[in-house]
Design an enzyme around this catalytic site. Structure first.
Site, PDB file in Angstrom:
ATOM      1  N   ASN A 278     -10.610  -5.832 -15.735  1.00 19.90           N
ATOM      2  CA  ASN A 278     -11.395  -6.657 -16.664  1.00 19.90           C
ATOM      3  C   ASN A 278     -10.543  -7.790 -17.225  1.00 19.90           C
ATOM      4  O   ASN A 278     -10.933  -8.958 -17.193  1.00 19.90           O
ATOM      5  CB  ASN A 278     -11.939  -5.810 -17.819  1.00 19.90           C
ATOM      6  CG  ASN A 278     -12.855  -4.710 -17.350  1.00 19.90           C
ATOM      7  OD1 ASN A 278     -13.234  -4.687 -16.176  1.00 19.90           O
ATOM      8  ND2 ASN A 278     -13.194  -3.798 -18.226  1.00 19.90           N
ATOM      9  N   ASP A 279      -9.375  -7.430 -17.751  1.00 19.24           N
ATOM     10  CA  ASP A 279      -8.513  -8.464 -18.313  1.00 19.24           C
ATOM     11  C   ASP A 279      -7.865  -9.299 -17.214  1.00 19.24           C
ATOM     12  O   ASP A 279      -7.708 -10.511 -17.352  1.00 19.24           O
ATOM     13  CB  ASP A 279      -7.442  -7.844 -19.207  1.00 19.24           C
ATOM     14  CG  ASP A 279      -7.975  -7.648 -20.623  1.00 19.24           C
ATOM     15  OD1 ASP A 279      -8.750  -8.518 -21.065  1.00 19.24           O
ATOM     16  OD2 ASP A 279      -7.623  -6.646 -21.269  1.00 19.24           O
TER      17      ASP A 279
ATOM     18  N   ARG B 155      -3.146   5.635 -22.699  1.00 17.83           N
ATOM     19  CA  ARG B 155      -2.756   4.242 -22.878  1.00 17.83           C
ATOM     20  C   ARG B 155      -2.382   4.036 -24.336  1.00 17.83           C
ATOM     21  O   ARG B 155      -3.153   4.390 -25.226  1.00 17.83           O
ATOM     22  CB  ARG B 155      -3.899   3.301 -22.504  1.00 17.83           C
ATOM     23  CG  ARG B 155      -3.485   1.824 -22.707  1.00 17.83           C
ATOM     24  CD  ARG B 155      -4.543   0.878 -22.230  1.00 17.83           C
ATOM     25  NE  ARG B 155      -5.734   0.934 -23.059  1.00 17.83           N
ATOM     26  CZ  ARG B 155      -6.859   0.283 -22.772  1.00 17.83           C
ATOM     27  NH1 ARG B 155      -6.935  -0.441 -21.665  1.00 17.83           N
ATOM     28  NH2 ARG B 155      -7.888   0.376 -23.562  1.00 17.83           N
TER      29      ARG B 155
ATOM     30  N   GLU C  79      -2.513  -6.465 -16.038  1.00 12.24           N
ATOM     31  CA  GLU C  79      -3.740  -7.173 -16.388  1.00 12.24           C
ATOM     32  C   GLU C  79      -3.479  -8.645 -16.660  1.00 12.24           C
ATOM     33  O   GLU C  79      -4.364  -9.389 -17.042  1.00 12.24           O
ATOM     34  CB  GLU C  79      -4.419  -6.499 -17.591  1.00 12.24           C
ATOM     35  CG  GLU C  79      -3.465  -6.155 -18.707  1.00 12.24           C
ATOM     36  CD  GLU C  79      -4.020  -5.128 -19.690  1.00 12.24           C
ATOM     37  OE1 GLU C  79      -5.246  -4.965 -19.747  1.00 12.24           O
ATOM     38  OE2 GLU C  79      -3.222  -4.492 -20.391  1.00 12.24           O
TER      39      GLU C  79
ATOM     40  N   HIS D 267     -23.691  -5.837 -27.752  1.00 13.24           N
ATOM     41  CA  HIS D 267     -23.680  -4.434 -28.165  1.00 13.24           C
ATOM     42  C   HIS D 267     -24.832  -3.652 -27.568  1.00 13.24           C
ATOM     43  O   HIS D 267     -24.686  -2.503 -27.183  1.00 13.24           O
ATOM     44  CB  HIS D 267     -23.740  -4.353 -29.692  1.00 13.24           C
ATOM     45  CG  HIS D 267     -22.433  -4.681 -30.339  1.00 13.24           C
ATOM     46  ND1 HIS D 267     -22.341  -5.273 -31.560  1.00 13.24           N
ATOM     47  CD2 HIS D 267     -21.183  -4.495 -29.916  1.00 13.24           C
ATOM     48  CE1 HIS D 267     -21.070  -5.428 -31.866  1.00 13.24           C
ATOM     49  NE2 HIS D 267     -20.350  -4.975 -30.882  1.00 13.24           N
TER      50      HIS D 267
ATOM     51  N   CYS E  80      -8.234   0.812 -13.311  1.00 16.89           N
ATOM     52  CA  CYS E  80      -9.051   1.434 -14.349  1.00 16.89           C
ATOM     53  C   CYS E  80     -10.075   0.463 -14.934  1.00 16.89           C
ATOM     54  O   CYS E  80     -10.644   0.730 -15.980  1.00 16.89           O
ATOM     55  CB  CYS E  80      -8.183   2.038 -15.443  1.00 16.89           C
ATOM     56  SG  CYS E  80      -7.175   0.857 -16.317  1.00 16.89           S
TER      57      CYS E  80
ATOM     58  N   ARG F 114     -14.100 -12.936 -21.148  1.00 17.13           N
ATOM     59  CA  ARG F 114     -15.092 -12.026 -20.579  1.00 17.13           C
ATOM     60  C   ARG F 114     -16.328 -11.868 -21.443  1.00 17.13           C
ATOM     61  O   ARG F 114     -17.386 -11.481 -20.966  1.00 17.13           O
ATOM     62  CB  ARG F 114     -14.465 -10.675 -20.273  1.00 17.13           C
ATOM     63  CG  ARG F 114     -13.922  -9.973 -21.496  1.00 17.13           C
ATOM     64  CD  ARG F 114     -12.884  -8.970 -21.062  1.00 17.13           C
ATOM     65  NE  ARG F 114     -13.224  -7.628 -21.525  1.00 17.13           N
ATOM     66  CZ  ARG F 114     -12.335  -6.675 -21.710  1.00 17.13           C
ATOM     67  NH1 ARG F 114     -11.059  -6.893 -21.446  1.00 17.13           N
ATOM     68  NH2 ARG F 114     -12.697  -5.502 -22.133  1.00 17.13           N
TER      69      ARG F 114
ATOM     70  N   ARG G 261      -8.402   5.831 -23.985  1.00 17.20           N
ATOM     71  CA  ARG G 261      -8.333   4.649 -24.856  1.00 17.20           C
ATOM     72  C   ARG G 261      -8.020   5.084 -26.280  1.00 17.20           C
ATOM     73  O   ARG G 261      -8.917   5.396 -27.052  1.00 17.20           O
ATOM     74  CB  ARG G 261      -9.661   3.896 -24.827  1.00 17.20           C
ATOM     75  CG  ARG G 261      -9.988   3.279 -23.486  1.00 17.20           C
ATOM     76  CD  ARG G 261     -11.210   2.382 -23.624  1.00 17.20           C
ATOM     77  NE  ARG G 261     -11.421   1.597 -22.424  1.00 17.20           N
ATOM     78  CZ  ARG G 261     -12.328   1.882 -21.500  1.00 17.20           C
ATOM     79  NH1 ARG G 261     -13.111   2.929 -21.651  1.00 17.20           N
ATOM     80  NH2 ARG G 261     -12.459   1.107 -20.442  1.00 17.20           N
TER      81      ARG G 261
END
Lengths: 209, 878
Positions: free
Chosen positions: B757-758, B638, B734, B495, B804, B768, B602
């Site tokens: 990322n995925d 999305r 993804e 975080h 993205c 990840r 998002r």
């Protein structure tokens, strides 16, 4: 009082009333459109159609279970003010029959009174406010007066008295509900709630005797 | 915080009233609101059972306020109370307030945490503003007379009340500069601001003649009734222990035009990507360089709090200190949460919810209480319990969960610091030790550590070196002083790192034993883009690093100047560069940075704070607001991407053994399509007004695409019209299976967007968030790049390919992606100018050559060096 009222009889009452409401959708809505929001007929019809399908789809162990279900169904399907009013009537009507083994005239009278008291609590109506209570109040009195003569006589007397009460609403000034916004202009129109309440008692007289 | 229920005959009416009221406060402070309205979307009516359900849905020990419209709504609400558990019904108040006015007033006051009774009174007074306004218009003479009287009875003569010192009232004057005066929204901000202070604050007109009747600044109805218009001057008077602080905060709010300036300013350039605006402007000064590179003396933070000097008191004293410390830390965290929400973002702010939850967790509090009762000091009891809890976290299988141990440690540090402070304050009475008190005053950990670090630590800006970075520290670091952060461990997804990055502070993570030789003041330099770390660099190296930073800054400056221009390569290939967006603020900043719309909205973050699903109308309004903030450029919505590590409060999911391979994204809605179809209906409605694209996440095969398109058609038909013509439909790629089937998956689509990322975590089978696997989770791994290339090659010619994922935000990777055939890059807002600029300076043929080389490379590191050489080549040429 030899004959006690059965679950079947109660179901017949409600179905008979549902039919009457359905046949009078136009009348109830017209009455309401004069002094309210023109939905009493359609709301009641929707609510009691739902009641009929609940009655057809379920078995009930006791009158209070049956009327509790009826009350909750009305609460969730009628939409307008008659939802909580009729809903409360049947919930209290059912509660009054809780634990009662045989429903005779006296028990029926008590249940009707409990139901009407519920309506008064819920709607905070007083006599001559031009509401359904103006039909119910004389009906309860008439029922009690005729009770010694049996259920049939008591219900017949109640229905007649309710009709007179209903007719008397025409000249009243509305003090409750949407009609009260009309003030003086509400005079001259019969109250739709008093009209449907009378129908309910007429159906009772026809089926519960 | 109390809950609120709206009972109305009409569902659209109730939803619109809620939307209107919700606008008044920050989404983070919004109380829970439920509606019980209409029998369905179109049938008027009320339902006592639905009211009872709604009350149950927002109930808490703080109680519930029920607002009703008319007729059966009132009766249904009363009846609902009879259905509820009597204990619950007892804490429900049915309000006779006017629905809209009452709701607005109630939401504002409730958002400040006010008690039910206070909120009920405020709602009741909701008519006051309207009544006062209209009476004012109708009976000016009467009003004037009333005014005179009011002035005459005004109890205390504030005219001369410039700060008197005998602890009485203090006052300041503020100007109302907003075009629309002190209208409802700024009034709401003022109310929630002053309620945070232990002070009673009042407002009075100064503009004509003697001060008018005073209005309580903590009451929305009174502030709104003040009728302060543009150009008016107000006298703000405060009494109480925090009177001065309250006035300073009000002055600050007024100087920012109550936060209205940003939303109404015409130039739109509210976000300065360089983050170099002058000190004093709190909001924008909290941005780091964003250059990913820094050099300077190390500020080594020992995150362990030294508790050796703690003086335990007797049992009762320790118990009291413990309770007080929890309160103080909770208060500080709540403030930090609000501040973070305002300055950084909602998602980052929610990190503190976890900390706050710990502080109220009986599983923690009870053992601590018991520990103190048997004679331990508060510090011992807390340390023992928190160590146990931390050990439990560390034993978890899931890496992401495991990293949450940082939250526990962060809370521990704050609590211990607070206890030390309390201990020192108690000792202060006998032996004055002002220094200790002052040092402990900043429970951020940073100030404490730096000040206590000896060796004359902080002289000018430096680089913070920490074992690991917690969110509280990251959010409170002074970016004027901290030019970079290096962590020893903790991964790149903690975080704290997320917060630091979103603040633009250069970060290097997991430097490990390379930091062993670093002491307080040791010069360190690093480049987050290449992963290079220099320890005690010689003068020449420092000069080179500084030159590189300066060069990046220059590039950035040029990039920012030309940000609005399209990104066209030297040989004429246009690449669309859009911004990833989670809020309207992001969209505003993205536009200022030159984004050509949003390639990723998002929604699960946008509505992530809500406890009940947002209505179709709420969603439509949010989408339209984002589109408007993007100046009407296309936005790509999305659909809900929940599951895995991203749960939604209003969509509870069963636990899964392997959530990343479970019901994530689109999969989740196969069994319960309602929430998805609602969202798609909102997408369709928005698409009828503005250019919109919609995309579905976590698609693995063509059948899922067909199912998604069915849902879309179903949603469109709800409004009786078809899917809007202009609505472009796509999916995210993804999952490797989807990449391998890209041709068939995209057959009926307008576009695909690769979520790198995925795609990386699924291609590498390496989660990840797992710090132990960071070496595998590399989007530049040739295997991932080959899948990207495959998608570009396989989709039908008319289908656009976008990326993205995070990798698109790096200027050099952006060139590589363009070389592989990607034609749209959706990047983090601040990266837009540099990505565009890098694309302009290259040619497509050069990029394609780079792409071919990368596909031939053996490892991610080889690809990275290709990109680094690109960087150095270019810098050399420049």
């Amino acid at each position: 009082m030899a004959e006690a009222l059965t679950l079947d009889a109660f179901a017949r009452w409600l179905k008979q009333f549902a039919e009457t409401v359905h046949d009078n959708v136009g009348l109830l809505t017209d009455l309401d459109s004069a002094i309210g929001d023109a939905d009493h007929g359609t709301n009641m019809d929707r609510g009691f159609k739902a009641v009929v399908s609940v009655l057809d789809g379920n078995g009930f162990e006791s009158p209070d279970a049956l009327f509790k279900k009826v009350g909750m169904t009305l609460v969730s399907t009628v939409g307008g003010a008659s939802g909580p009013l009729y809903g409360t009537f049947f919930l209290r009507f059912g509660s009054a029959l809780q634990g009662v083994e045989a429903v005779g005239t006296q028990e029926l009278g008590k249940a009707l009174r409990a139901g009407v008291e519920g309506i008064v609590t819920r709607g905070k109506a007083e006599l001559e406010d031009k509401t359904m209570y103006d039909a119910w109040a004389p009906a309860l009195e008439a029922f009690d007066r005729a009770a010694p003569e049996g259920t049939a006589a008591a219900l017949a007397a109640a229905a007649t008295a309710a009709g007179e009460g209903r007719d008397a609403t025409t000249d009243m000034l509305a003090r409750k509900g949407r009609a009260s916004y009309l003030g003086e202009r509400s005079i001259g129109h019969q109250d739709p709630g008093a009209t449907s309440a009378t129908m309910l008692l007429e159906s009772a007289a026809a089926t519960l005797a | 915080m109390i809950g609120i229920v709206v009972v109305s005959h009409s569902r659209p009416l109730a939803n619109a009233a809620v939307a209107l009221a919700s606008e008044m406060v920050d989404a983070t402070d919004l109380p829970r609101i439920a509606t019980a309205a209409g029998l369905d979307e179109a049938t008027f009516g009320t339902d006592a059972a639905a009211v009872a359900d709604a009350v149950g849905a927002v109930d808490s020990p703080d109680g519930v306020l029920v607002l009703v419209d008319l007729g059966s709504a009132i009766m249904s609400a009363e009846m609902a109370l009879e259905f509820l558990d009597p204990a619950l019904a007892e804490r429900v108040v049915i309000s006779s307030a006017p629905l809209v006015e009452g709701l607005v007033a109630a939401v504002v006051l409730a958002s400040t945490g006010a008690a039910l009774a206070a909120v009920a009174v405020e709602a009741q007074a909701g008519l006051a503003a309207k009544q006062s306004h209209l009476q004012h218009a109708e009976t000016p003479a009467a009003e004037r007379a009333d005014h005179g009287d009011a002035a005459a009875v005004c109890e205390s003569p504030e005219k001369e009340a410039a700060p008197p010192d005998e602890g009485g009232a203090v006052s300041i004057e503020i100007n109302i500069a907003m075009v629309h005066g002190l209208h409802a929204r700024p009034a709401a901000k003022l109310v929630s601001l002053v309620r945070r202070f232990d002070a009673s604050v009042s407002l009075a007109h100064l503009s004509d003649g003697p001060p008018s009747r005073r209005s309580d600044a903590a009451s929305l109805s009174q502030v709104a009734t003040l009728n302060a218009r543009r150009g008016d001057r107000l006298l703000v008077t405060a009494t109480g222990s925090e009177a001065r602080e309250a006035l300073a905060a009000v002055a600050e709010l007024a100087s920012r035009e109550f936060g209205e300036a940003a939303t109404s300013s015409a130039d739109g350039v509210t976000a300065n990507p360089l983050g170099r605006s002058g000190a004093g402007d709190g909001a924008s000064a909290s941005t780091g360089s964003g250059l990913d590179m820094a050099v300077g003396p190390a500020l080594v933070l020992e995150m362990e709090v030294d508790t050796s000097g703690y003086m335990p008191g007797e049992t009762a004293r320790e118990a009291a200190r413990s309770v007080a410390a929890v309160d103080a830390v909770a208060k500080a965290l709540t403030a930090l949460r609000a501040e973070t929400a305002r300055r950084i973002g909602l998602a980052e702010a929610e990190i503190f919810d976890a900390h706050l939850a710990l502080l109220s967790d009986p599983d923690l509090l009870d053992p601590v209480k018991a520990g103190i009762a048997v004679g331990n000091s508060a510090i011992e009891a807390w340390q023992r319990r928190l160590t146990e809890v931390a050990a439990r976290f560390e034993a978890l299988d899931d890496a992401y969960q495991r990293e949450r141990v940082q939250d526990v440690r962060s809370v521990e540090r704050r609590l211990l610091s607070e206890l030390l402070r309390a201990g020192a304050a108690d000792a202060h009475a006998t032996a004055a030790d002002a220094h200790a008190t002052a040092a402990g005053d900043h429970s951020t950990g940073v100030a404490t550590a730096v000040a206590g670090g000896g060796e004359g630590a902080a002289e000018g800006p430096g680089i913070v070196v920490v074992p690991e970075l917690d969110a509280a520290t990251a959010a409170t670091l002074d970016v004027e002083q901290v030019t970079g952060i290096v962590t020893r461990q903790g991964g790149a997804t903690g975080h704290g790192i997320i917060v630091a990055k979103s603040r633009g502070i250069p970060v290097l993570t997991d430097a490990g034993e390379r930091l062993d030789t670093v002491r307080q003041g040791t010069v360190v330099g690093f480049d987050g883009r290449t992963g290079q770390l220099w320890i005690s660099p010689d003068d020449e190296q420092v000069t080179r690093i500084r030159a590189e930073i300066e060069s990046r800054r220059q590039n950035r400056r040029v990039a920012v100047q030309t940000a609005r221009q399209p990104a066209v390569t030297r040989d004429g290939c246009r690449i669309t560069v859009t911004a990833n967006v989670t809020s309207v603020d992001d969209a505003v900043a993205g536009l200022a940075n030159g984004a050509e719309g949003s390639g990723l909205v998002r929604t699960e973050v946008l509505f992530g704070a809500m406890r009940t699903p947002p209505s179709v109308e709420e969603q439509t309004q949010q989408f339209l607001a984002i589109a408007a903030a993007m100046d009407g450029q296309p936005i790509t919505i999305r659909t809900w991407d929940v599951g895995g590590d991203k749960p939604l409060r209003f969509l509870p999911q069963p636990e899964e053994a392997n959530p990343f391979l479970g019901e994530r994204g689109l999969r989740l809605f196969r069994r319960q399509p309602g929430v998805l179809v609602d969202q798609l209906q909102a997408v369709c409605r928005a698409a009828r007004e503005t250019p919109v694209q919609v995309m579905f996440p976590m698609v693995s095969c063509p059948a899922e695409v067909a199912w998604a398109l069915d849902c879309l058609a179903q949603a469109a038909s709800r409004d009786g019209v078809g899917v809007p013509d202009g609505l472009h439909v796509g999916v995210m790629i993804e999952i490797p299976a989807a990449a391998l089937a890209a041709g068939r998956i995209a057959a009926d689509l307008d576009f695909v967007s690769i979520g790198t990322n995925d795609l990386t975590q699924y291609t590498m089978a390496a989660e990840r968030g797992n710090a132990a696997l960071t070496h595998l989770v590399q989007a530049l791994d040739p295997s991932v790049l080959r899948l990207v290339k495959l998608v570009c090659d396989e989709v039908p010619p008319a289908v656009e390919v976008a990326v993205c994922g995070d990798v698109a935000s790096s200027p050099t990777s952006a060139i590589l992606l363009a070389g592989l055939g990607v034609r749209e890059l959706s990047v983090v807002g601040p990266a837009v100018p540099e990505v565009k600029s890098a694309l302009r300076r290259t040619s497509l043929s050069h990029a394609e050559a780079l792409g071919r080389q990368a596909l031939q490379a053996g490892t991610a590191d080889e690809v990275k060096s290709l990109l680094v050489s690109l960087l150095t080549d270019r810098e050399a040429r420049a």
